[in-house]
Write an enzyme that holds these catalytic residues in place. Sequence first.
Site, PDB file in Angstrom:
ATOM      1  N   VAL A   1      45.887  61.788  57.025  1.00 21.27           N
ATOM      2  CA  VAL A   1      45.835  62.423  55.708  1.00 21.27           C
ATOM      3  C   VAL A   1      46.743  63.666  55.653  1.00 21.27           C
ATOM      4  CG1 VAL A   1      44.329  63.543  54.016  1.00 21.27           C
ATOM      5  CG2 VAL A   1      43.520  61.535  55.280  1.00 21.27           C
TER       6      VAL A   1
ATOM      7  N   GLY B   1      39.112  57.241  48.094  1.00 20.76           N
ATOM      8  CA  GLY B   1      40.538  57.423  48.410  1.00 20.76           C
ATOM      9  C   GLY B   1      41.412  57.751  47.233  1.00 20.76           C
TER      10      GLY B   1
ATOM     11  N   LYS C   1      29.485  59.533  50.294  1.00 24.50           N
ATOM     12  CA  LYS C   1      30.277  59.441  49.062  1.00 24.50           C
ATOM     13  C   LYS C   1      29.360  59.283  47.845  1.00 24.50           C
ATOM     14  CE  LYS C   1      34.243  57.386  51.439  1.00 24.50           C
ATOM     15  NZ  LYS C   1      34.838  56.120  51.877  1.00 24.50           N
TER      16      LYS C   1
END
Length: 331
Positions: free
Chosen positions: A14, A133, A204
């Site tokens: 990332v 994402g 999440k």
Amino acid sequence: MTVIKVAILGFGTVGEGVYRTIQSHAEELTAVLGKKVEVAAVLIKNKQKERNVSEDVLLTTDFEDILNMPELDIVIEAIVDKDPTFSFLKKAIERGCHIITANKEMFAHHGQELLELAEKNNVSVGFEATVAGGIPVIQTFRQLLNINRIQQVQGILNGTSNFILTEMREGKQSFAEALSLAQENGFAEADPTNDIEGYDAFYKAMILSRIAFGEEPNWHDVEREGITAITSELIEKAEELGLRYKHIAQISKSGNQIKATIKPVLVGKEHPFYHVEGVQNAVSVHSDIVGEITLQGPGAGMFPTASAIIEDLVYVCKNNAPAPRLTALTT
Ligand SMILES: NC(=O)c1ccc[n+]([C@@H]2O[C@H](COP(=O)([O-])OP(=O)(O)OC[C@H]3O[C@@H](n4cnc5c(N)ncnc54)[C@H](OP(=O)(O)O)[C@@H]3O)[C@@H](O)[C@H]2O)c1
């Protein structure tokens, strides 16, 4: 023209993706922000690894070096684990920096505290990359669904699990074979527990719950089940009936109660997730005015995640969005 100075914490998949995207999209960033965005520092753990970073970027293993920089506007965090990430970000906020994070485990545990601290210090927090994402689900919720009353959110939030279930069905593989394939392709960690036991999707889902409903269910009341009990035989039987197994996080509000489940669910052709395959993620939101909206896209990877972070960079700089609907944690 003034410059926006950025530090990136972590230079793995990332962090490097964000660094490269800031270079490749410098013109667009300058056009939108009216200022040049410059990566001034990068934090790493292992000094011996070779890094493709310009010589004028401070490359350090000591976060204090970054905190002590004379000018710093934004800290982007792309490290793993809750600690020391949380303390790094607290210090960055206290120093007056906007923060952006991709770290869902840390944010599920400490997001509320970071948001409150940021408000006190007049800075913003970007966390788009913590959920799904590259799909802009957080910004959609916080900027585009302010008047709609959200009733239910469903999501395929873990690309690894979805990849394994797809491979088991399409490739007629066993769970173990599909998991090995996911690991060979870099879609699963050597220790895949977080993905296949549903913890990653759980974190999440809790972040989504806060942004959709302003609160979370009590974590202990959430039914969390991974995909390890799904066998080839079960998948074959379902296929015969025109059904597919999908690992789905579902959060809904009824009266004052938030309910969440994270588990494998059988879906038919009419369900928006029936055709969501491989490492793709999807989020479907049901609200009272608009009805059902489904967003689908890449749930992980270097550039999809960098996309979420770079859009957050614009968001925190403009800092003109309404405050997110976040209230107390109920863990
Ligand atoms: N990969 C994805 O597609 C994706 C998508 C969405 C969100 N995320 C989240 O983004 C974060 C980063 O993921 P990643 O895939 O980029 O991980 P990664 O490839 O393992 O990279 C992690 C980086 O963090 C550095 N690091 C780890 N601990 C550190 C510490 N204590 N101090 C300084 N640096 C430290 C490592 O340094 P060294 O290089 O020196 O080892 C490495 O550069 C995670 O929280 C993950 O959950 C990842």
